[in-house]
Design a protein around this motif. Sequence first.
Motif, short mmCIF file in Angstrom:
data_model
loop_
_atom_site.label_atom_id
_atom_site.label_comp_id
_atom_site.label_asym_id
_atom_site.label_seq_id
_atom_site.Cartn_x
_atom_site.Cartn_y
_atom_site.Cartn_z
N ASN A 1 -3.28 14.37 1.94
CA ASN A 1 -2.00 13.86 2.44
C ASN A 1 -0.81 14.22 1.58
O ASN A 1 0.31 13.76 1.84
N LYS A 2 -1.02 15.04 0.56
CA LYS A 2 0.04 15.39 -0.39
C LYS A 2 0.66 14.10 -0.96
O LYS A 2 -0.03 13.34 -1.59
N TRP A 3 1.97 13.86 -0.70
CA TRP A 3 2.62 12.68 -1.28
C TRP A 3 2.91 11.59 -0.24
O TRP A 3 3.54 10.60 -0.56
N TRP A 4 2.43 11.77 0.99
CA TRP A 4 2.93 10.94 2.09
C TRP A 4 1.83 10.10 2.74
O TRP A 4 0.64 10.33 2.57
N MET A 5 2.25 9.14 3.54
CA MET A 5 1.35 8.42 4.44
C MET A 5 2.18 7.85 5.57
O MET A 5 3.41 7.71 5.45
N CYS A 6 1.52 7.51 6.67
CA CYS A 6 2.25 6.98 7.82
C CYS A 6 2.43 5.47 7.67
O CYS A 6 1.76 4.81 6.88
N ILE B 1 0.88 -1.18 0.00
CA ILE B 1 0.00 0.00 0.00
C ILE B 1 0.91 1.22 0.00
O ILE B 1 1.82 1.33 0.83
N ARG B 2 0.67 2.12 -0.94
CA ARG B 2 1.51 3.31 -1.06
C ARG B 2 0.66 4.57 -1.12
O ARG B 2 -0.51 4.53 -1.53
N PRO B 3 1.23 5.71 -0.74
CA PRO B 3 0.46 6.96 -0.80
C PRO B 3 0.24 7.39 -2.25
O PRO B 3 1.07 7.15 -3.12
N ARG B 4 -0.89 8.03 -2.48
CA ARG B 4 -1.23 8.59 -3.79
C ARG B 4 -1.38 10.09 -3.61
O ARG B 4 -2.01 10.56 -2.67
N HIS B 5 -0.80 10.86 -4.51
CA HIS B 5 -0.78 12.31 -4.33
C HIS B 5 -2.19 12.88 -4.24
O HIS B 5 -3.02 12.66 -5.10
N ASP B 6 -2.43 13.60 -3.16
CA ASP B 6 -3.71 14.28 -2.93
C ASP B 6 -3.39 15.57 -2.20
O ASP B 6 -3.09 15.57 -1.01
N GLU B 7 -3.43 16.67 -2.91
CA GLU B 7 -2.99 17.94 -2.36
C GLU B 7 -3.82 18.37 -1.16
O GLU B 7 -3.33 19.04 -0.25
N GLU B 8 -5.10 17.98 -1.11
CA GLU B 8 -5.97 18.42 -0.02
C GLU B 8 -5.85 17.56 1.22
O GLU B 8 -6.16 18.03 2.32
#
Length: 500
Positions: free
Chosen positions: A268-273, A259-266
């Motif tokens: 999580n931007k480019w990150w996830m925990c 599972i990887r982060p997907r860019h969402d400016e509103e």
Amino acid sequence: MIDSEKQPEIKRVEITVNGKTVQARTDKPLIHACLQAESEVPHYCYHPGLTPVGSCRICQVEVQQGKMPARVMVACRTPVAAGMVVDTESKGAHDSRKECLEFLLKNHPLDCPICDKAGECTLQDYSFAEGQGEGRSVEPRRKLEKRKDLGDVIMLDQERCILCSRCVRFMEEVPETPQLCVAGRGSHSIIETWNNQPLSGNYQGNLADVCPVGALTLKSFRFKARVWNLTKTASSCGECSRGCSTTVEVLRAGEIVRIRPRHDEEVNKWWMCDTGRFALDHFAEVDRLVGACMPSATRGWDQSPVEDGLQVAADMLMAAEKPLIVASPWLTVEEGTELLTLGRQLNGRVAFVSPAQNELADDLLHTGDPAPNRRGLTDLGFEALSPEEILSAASEHSSILCIGERVASLLGEDGFNSLPSATRVLLFDCALPAPQEGGNSPIDLAIGLATSAERAGHWVNIDGIRRPILQARPAPTGVWNTVRLLQNLLGLLATREIQS
């Protein structure tokens, strides 16, 4: 914490990129305008979420301003100016990039066939695009440490590193816990942790995402899959009420391996925990509740088709005067809407489990609230009750329906066992709770549900932002999604009311 408030107005100027007029943001470097104009510019050290440093020098483009002659310069460190004319495909730009590539490939090992980054490595892509088929030097590659353990999440292969410093800047700028550095000088430079201490924190997994080559890899993913065998589906993380946009990656046999982060400016931007990144056990097919199950005095559980279980469920709910309907906070908005309809038809009390805050809250993304759709269910009109309040209220009802992913675990292993023996318990979940001592179960009927990776819908996060979850893989045979279950149950209840 990522700010979701409205940003100030962004100033733009007009420039020309490869003959196309572009409105370029003045707060972003030239490479951002080129990429927005769909003009590919190779880059390694540049990342849109990090401060540009211009260390890899491969993002060179030809720029002309006014009457000055065109010059080749790095796009990640060049501010935009009105009237710029940019050519990303000029001979000078390509020649400069090839020289930078030759330098980077001088010490990079030829282990692409065994590297987990193969298929996602931009060093491979740009080498092919720029025609870097062979090297001219005869000196041996520098020998560095391989498979260096950086803690419980990340493995470092130093000889693959191209010193882009993305990892160093990420730790300094995003979680603001600097733990990496470029040690040594010149050809002796390497990436290391401070004093060789293991990495710590809840955002280490992002290092594997920002690394453009195979230097930093996830321990849990190493040698587990080739990326071209993965099916990738956009979805949302369900491990806290932030609801980070993610990509769920499924191997051929249906196993969720990454599972990887997907860019969402509103959001999580480019990150996830790492809590959300490594929450793979929740999607394992081991010990799944499939079909409908009823307790048996001799066999533990009698299994039957879902259709038969729904018939029994309809009879139990019709016999109840005012059932307690308990929803999981993993229910989607669409599922919650159907459940409220069921509650009105049965004249029942409808609530969702409101778990307590955990210790994972931070100032970046994790909210510490394990309920991903708390806001969505609250907005629909659900009553929020803690597990203790639900178990206390259950004693006032002759029947209780618990429905949704992880609802049994939220109520606790001993939760159902504490209910009065006269209470009829219906459980719609992905797994059965652990049996009580002696093997008897307080659950009268259990029906299996699809997980959040096997169904579609929407969650509303803590900031009121609505985001989708999408089906990344099919549910096991004999498992229905929640909306279908509720719609069929509503149909059965309507039929019984007409007959009565």
